[in-house]
Design a protein around this motif. Sequence first.
Motif, PDB file in Angstrom:
ATOM      1  N   HIS A  21      15.357   2.894 -14.503  1.00 20.36           N
ATOM      2  CA  HIS A  21      16.333   2.039 -15.261  1.00 20.36           C
ATOM      3  C   HIS A  21      16.433   2.801 -16.449  1.00 20.36           C
ATOM      4  O   HIS A  21      16.147   3.921 -16.751  1.00 20.36           O
ATOM      5  CB  HIS A  21      15.538   0.759 -15.393  1.00 20.36           C
ATOM      6  CG  HIS A  21      14.179   0.882 -15.859  1.00 20.36           C
ATOM      7  ND1 HIS A  21      13.788   0.765 -17.234  1.00 20.36           N
ATOM      8  CD2 HIS A  21      12.872   1.033 -15.428  1.00 20.36           C
ATOM      9  CE1 HIS A  21      12.619   1.020 -17.354  1.00 20.36           C
ATOM     10  NE2 HIS A  21      11.953   0.990 -16.290  1.00 20.36           N
ATOM     11  N   SER A  22      17.365   2.010 -17.280  1.00 19.80           N
ATOM     12  CA  SER A  22      17.887   2.835 -18.707  1.00 19.80           C
ATOM     13  C   SER A  22      16.506   3.081 -19.540  1.00 19.80           C
ATOM     14  O   SER A  22      16.739   3.804 -20.259  1.00 19.80           O
ATOM     15  CB  SER A  22      18.657   1.861 -19.181  1.00 19.80           C
ATOM     16  OG  SER A  22      18.313   0.611 -19.663  1.00 19.80           O
ATOM     17  N   GLY A  23      15.377   2.324 -19.435  1.00 22.37           N
ATOM     18  CA  GLY A  23      14.412   2.387 -20.245  1.00 22.37           C
ATOM     19  C   GLY A  23      13.285   3.106 -19.717  1.00 22.37           C
ATOM     20  O   GLY A  23      12.050   3.431 -20.290  1.00 22.37           O
ATOM     21  N   GLY A  24      13.317   3.681 -18.420  1.00 16.67           N
ATOM     22  CA  GLY A  24      12.290   4.624 -17.741  1.00 16.67           C
ATOM     23  C   GLY A  24      12.263   4.655 -16.481  1.00 16.67           C
ATOM     24  O   GLY A  24      13.296   4.575 -15.686  1.00 16.67           O
ATOM     25  N   ALA A  25      11.065   4.432 -15.811  1.00 14.32           N
ATOM     26  CA  ALA A  25      11.008   4.407 -14.477  1.00 14.32           C
ATOM     27  C   ALA A  25       9.706   4.009 -13.845  1.00 14.32           C
ATOM     28  O   ALA A  25       8.758   3.890 -14.676  1.00 14.32           O
ATOM     29  CB  ALA A  25      11.079   6.368 -13.795  1.00 14.32           C
ATOM     30  N   THR A  26       9.657   3.431 -12.556  1.00 10.07           N
ATOM     31  CA  THR A  26       8.629   2.831 -11.866  1.00 10.07           C
ATOM     32  C   THR A  26       8.120   3.527 -10.678  1.00 10.07           C
ATOM     33  O   THR A  26       9.245   3.961  -9.980  1.00 10.07           O
ATOM     34  CB  THR A  26       8.833   1.267 -11.817  1.00 10.07           C
ATOM     35  OG1 THR A  26       9.135   0.896 -13.173  1.00 10.07           O
ATOM     36  CG2 THR A  26       7.591   0.605 -11.020  1.00 10.07           C
ATOM     37  N   LEU A  27       6.809   3.942 -10.158  1.00 11.71           N
ATOM     38  CA  LEU A  27       6.610   4.195  -9.008  1.00 11.71           C
ATOM     39  C   LEU A  27       6.508   3.012  -8.096  1.00 11.71           C
ATOM     40  O   LEU A  27       5.886   1.999  -8.247  1.00 11.71           O
ATOM     41  CB  LEU A  27       5.252   4.959  -8.961  1.00 11.71           C
ATOM     42  CG  LEU A  27       4.553   5.170  -7.763  1.00 11.71           C
ATOM     43  CD1 LEU A  27       5.323   6.197  -6.835  1.00 11.71           C
ATOM     44  CD2 LEU A  27       3.153   5.699  -7.598  1.00 11.71           C
ATOM     45  N   CYS A  28       7.394   3.059  -7.024  1.00  9.54           N
ATOM     46  CA  CYS A  28       7.385   1.898  -5.974  1.00  9.54           C
ATOM     47  C   CYS A  28       6.801   2.311  -4.642  1.00  9.54           C
ATOM     48  O   CYS A  28       6.930   3.427  -3.671  1.00  9.54           O
ATOM     49  CB  CYS A  28       8.800   1.608  -5.696  1.00  9.54           C
ATOM     50  SG  CYS A  28       9.674   0.815  -7.097  1.00  9.54           S
ATOM     51  N   ILE A  29       5.703   1.573  -4.298  1.00  8.52           N
ATOM     52  CA  ILE A  29       5.091   1.800  -3.285  1.00  8.52           C
ATOM     53  C   ILE A  29       5.411   0.698  -1.903  1.00  8.52           C
ATOM     54  O   ILE A  29       4.914  -0.571  -2.094  1.00  8.52           O
ATOM     55  CB  ILE A  29       3.557   1.714  -3.474  1.00  8.52           C
ATOM     56  CG1 ILE A  29       3.108   2.765  -4.601  1.00  8.52           C
ATOM     57  CG2 ILE A  29       2.510   1.744  -2.231  1.00  8.52           C
ATOM     58  CD1 ILE A  29       1.730   2.454  -5.293  1.00  8.52           C
ATOM     59  N   PRO A  30       6.071   1.073  -1.135  1.00  7.62           N
ATOM     60  CA  PRO A  30       6.300   0.122  -0.043  1.00  7.62           C
ATOM     61  C   PRO A  30       5.117  -0.494   0.595  1.00  7.62           C
ATOM     62  O   PRO A  30       4.220   0.081   0.853  1.00  7.62           O
ATOM     63  CB  PRO A  30       6.997   0.952   0.999  1.00  7.62           C
ATOM     64  CG  PRO A  30       7.798   2.164   0.405  1.00  7.62           C
ATOM     65  CD  PRO A  30       6.648   2.426  -0.655  1.00  7.62           C
ATOM     66  N   ALA A  31       5.180  -1.829   0.713  1.00  8.67           N
ATOM     67  CA  ALA A  31       3.857  -2.716   1.086  1.00  8.67           C
ATOM     68  C   ALA A  31       4.551  -3.697   1.959  1.00  8.67           C
ATOM     69  O   ALA A  31       5.387  -4.392   2.217  1.00  8.67           O
ATOM     70  CB  ALA A  31       3.355  -3.060  -0.139  1.00  8.67           C
ATOM     71  N   ILE A  32       3.535  -4.151   2.869  1.00 13.75           N
ATOM     72  CA  ILE A  32       3.438  -5.503   3.553  1.00 13.75           C
ATOM     73  C   ILE A  32       3.060  -6.557   2.730  1.00 13.75           C
ATOM     74  O   ILE A  32       2.236  -6.439   1.768  1.00 13.75           O
ATOM     75  CB  ILE A  32       2.899  -5.473   4.992  1.00 13.75           C
ATOM     76  CG1 ILE A  32       1.262  -5.232   4.767  1.00 13.75           C
ATOM     77  CG2 ILE A  32       3.423  -4.209   5.783  1.00 13.75           C
ATOM     78  CD1 ILE A  32       0.586  -6.548   5.055  1.00 13.75           C
ATOM     79  N   PHE A  33       3.246  -7.901   2.955  1.00 16.75           N
ATOM     80  CA  PHE A  33       2.590  -8.990   2.228  1.00 16.75           C
ATOM     81  C   PHE A  33       2.071  -9.958   3.361  1.00 16.75           C
ATOM     82  O   PHE A  33       3.014 -10.415   4.095  1.00 16.75           O
ATOM     83  CB  PHE A  33       3.918  -9.722   1.278  1.00 16.75           C
ATOM     84  CG  PHE A  33       3.607 -10.722   0.639  1.00 16.75           C
ATOM     85  CD1 PHE A  33       2.472 -10.987  -0.002  1.00 16.75           C
ATOM     86  CD2 PHE A  33       4.357 -11.943   0.610  1.00 16.75           C
ATOM     87  CE1 PHE A  33       1.950 -11.863  -0.883  1.00 16.75           C
ATOM     88  CE2 PHE A  33       4.064 -12.870  -0.551  1.00 16.75           C
ATOM     89  CZ  PHE A  33       2.826 -13.131  -1.143  1.00 16.75           C
ATOM     90  N   ALA A  34       0.967 -10.404   2.935  1.00 16.90           N
ATOM     91  CA  ALA A  34       0.190 -11.277   3.921  1.00 16.90           C
ATOM     92  C   ALA A  34      -0.552 -12.172   3.012  1.00 16.90           C
ATOM     93  O   ALA A  34      -0.794 -12.109   1.996  1.00 16.90           O
ATOM     94  CB  ALA A  34      -0.976 -10.512   4.891  1.00 16.90           C
ATOM     95  N   SER A  35      -0.885 -13.444   3.677  1.00 21.39           N
ATOM     96  CA  SER A  35      -1.672 -14.378   3.076  1.00 21.39           C
ATOM     97  C   SER A  35      -2.955 -14.142   3.312  1.00 21.39           C
ATOM     98  O   SER A  35      -3.664 -13.353   3.679  1.00 21.39           O
ATOM     99  CB  SER A  35      -1.367 -15.934   3.893  1.00 21.39           C
ATOM    100  OG  SER A  35      -2.183 -15.983   5.267  1.00 21.39           O
TER     101      SER A  35
END
Length: 716
Positions: free
Chosen positions: A160-174
């Motif tokens: 993004h214009s102010g920096g960067a983020t490491l994105c880790i693909p994940a599942i989502f469970a209850s």
Amino acid sequence: MESDFRVISAARQTNLVEQPSPRELIDDVYASDVLTLDDLRSRLSKPVFRSLQSTIERGTPVDAGIADTVALAMKNWAMERGASHYTHWFQPLTGSTAEKHDSFLSPMGDGKVMSAFGGSELLQAEPDASSFPSGGLRATFEARGYTVWDPTSPAFILRHSGGATLCIPAIFASWNGEALDQKTPLLRSTEALNRAVVPALRLFGASEGTRVISTLGAEQEYFLIAEEFYYQRPDLMMAGRTLFGAKPPRGQELEDHYFGNIPDRVLTFMSDAESQLYALGIPIKTRHKEVAPGQFELAPIFEESNVAADHQQLTMQVMQSTARRHGLVALLHEKPFAGMNGSGKHCNWSMSTDAGENLLEPGDTPHENLQFLFFCSAVIKAVDDHQDLLRISVASASNDHRLGAQEAPPAIISMFFGSELTEIFERLESGVGGRGERKGLLGMGSPVLPHIPRHAGDRNRTSPFAFTGNKFEFRAPGSSQSISLPVTMLNVIVADAVTELTGQLQARLDAGTDLDKAVGEIVRETYTQHKRILFNGDGYDEAWHREAEQERGLLNLRTSLDAYPQLTSEKNVALFERHQVLDARELEARQEIMFDIYFKTVNIEGELTETIAQSVLLPNTLAYLRDLYASGQSLAVKGLISELETLNDALYQALQELRTQNAELGGESAHEKAFHLRDNVLPAMLKVRRAADELEKLVSDEHWKLPTYRQMLFVK
């Protein structure tokens, strides 16, 4: 004059964004923001890398013992590329993505900080599960939920214009382990397909260790409009589609937009978006104008389905953010403009082994290719047996406006095979066998032009599910939806069909029948039993609709609310539980969410229609009438006043009916409310729109405050 300035402002040329050269795209940019296997190989010890590689490529369970080592390598790689935060990037049942950012910085207790990211943070995080759709799986006070790292999809950097983020693909469970996302059932369905297809391949001579995945390439259609117009259209801002708008004198009738010259401003946007997508390792291949004015398409090369689903979500996100840099807005709604082509997301689906063999590749002699004929028969059976699930997978309030209109396929699920493949199956059924007449080469009528090979079958744009050479193109998914659900459905239903046919094949082989004869019998029997699903004609023809329902017994689930109840049928619950993809409770939750999202979507549109008509359109017309009253009493003025007054009264009366229907929710449950909105609110909205659209044609541009179709669609 105000309208003229608005158009001139919207048509301005934005600053050019410097793009990498083609050589730089290949050498430096492509996948530069992706943590690839090569990156991991260079940063991990051989034992750790081999363990992780086995999980990624062969589906072995992830070893939690390597998590700290992998996390350190991942953090170092990300920080070298400017990332200050990390997030588990997941896909809740909203249809979009979600992320909660945490900093790599960790206090040391002495006023200093250090960078830290360990195996426990990599493997698991804990977002609030009560604030996402759960369909009753989680109560409001039951907030705990888990995101869990999916190592089969690579981590990436989102800038993004102010920096960067490491994105880790994940599942989502209850907290209880139920799937609360799109990715979990997709991964389960991929494994179900592998479990089903590998035993069949072994009967055809495949070696031990073979794995099977589904592959996907998702074409993305979208509209672009000038940003100035977007922010003057409350309906586009709040609902994603125009709730009002008269059809312009020129639409797509001249058929001159499709594959036409791309305006410089749009092409600059496309190049900018493609560069960012290339950096994310998304193999975008094609870009072009689509059929409707202002409509475009981009398409990638096929990938493994789980990665393709992640990439598709990223593609939509990058397109929308990049368009803003060029003074444009990318509209992903399935039907942003009435009377124009809608936008779909054609899913090109196939099956492939880990050695790269496409199981739906017919080869040069498809009539002799036993393996191809076997798997093709399984797909025929799957689509016929489970029309309802494919229809459910593309059902939404927005896609209801698109299906069956302006080149979108109808709601009736059928399959298109083309002439040559249909002839092969017909000959097999009749016992004749062979290929029939080959199509050969096409001469172009000039000696300077090469003769080209003629395809085995034509294309059919009205078919929802068409064989296109070595894959099936599922044309019914909508442009704004996640592709995870359609792919999950395809994986599961084909897995079920392959399992059944493999059992039949094994029984025949055990009885002493040779492979050729056994496969031929199964293909012939399957085709005879399920060929009703095949239709090579015009899907728009009313005669086909009557034939499909009355003669062939195919389902015609015209709206989403006709489709949703089918999800939890006894047949479908048994199917998903048999293949360990979703249990009854998870299916019921998804069905509840579907009804709830439908209700909320149409409820927003109904209230927004009321608000715009009351606060914008009626005042526009009354202001124009006041000016006309003051301008004199010529015959022309009197006639125009009379027309305006009649239409204004019609708008007011329709508005009162809509107001009544908006106030009456129809019941307490999401189901009851959704049916009320479909049966009462949507027709009331249409009456308001019809009166307003007629008024738009009479009221002067100076008084009509909403940007019109002719402005939004043609000003680039």
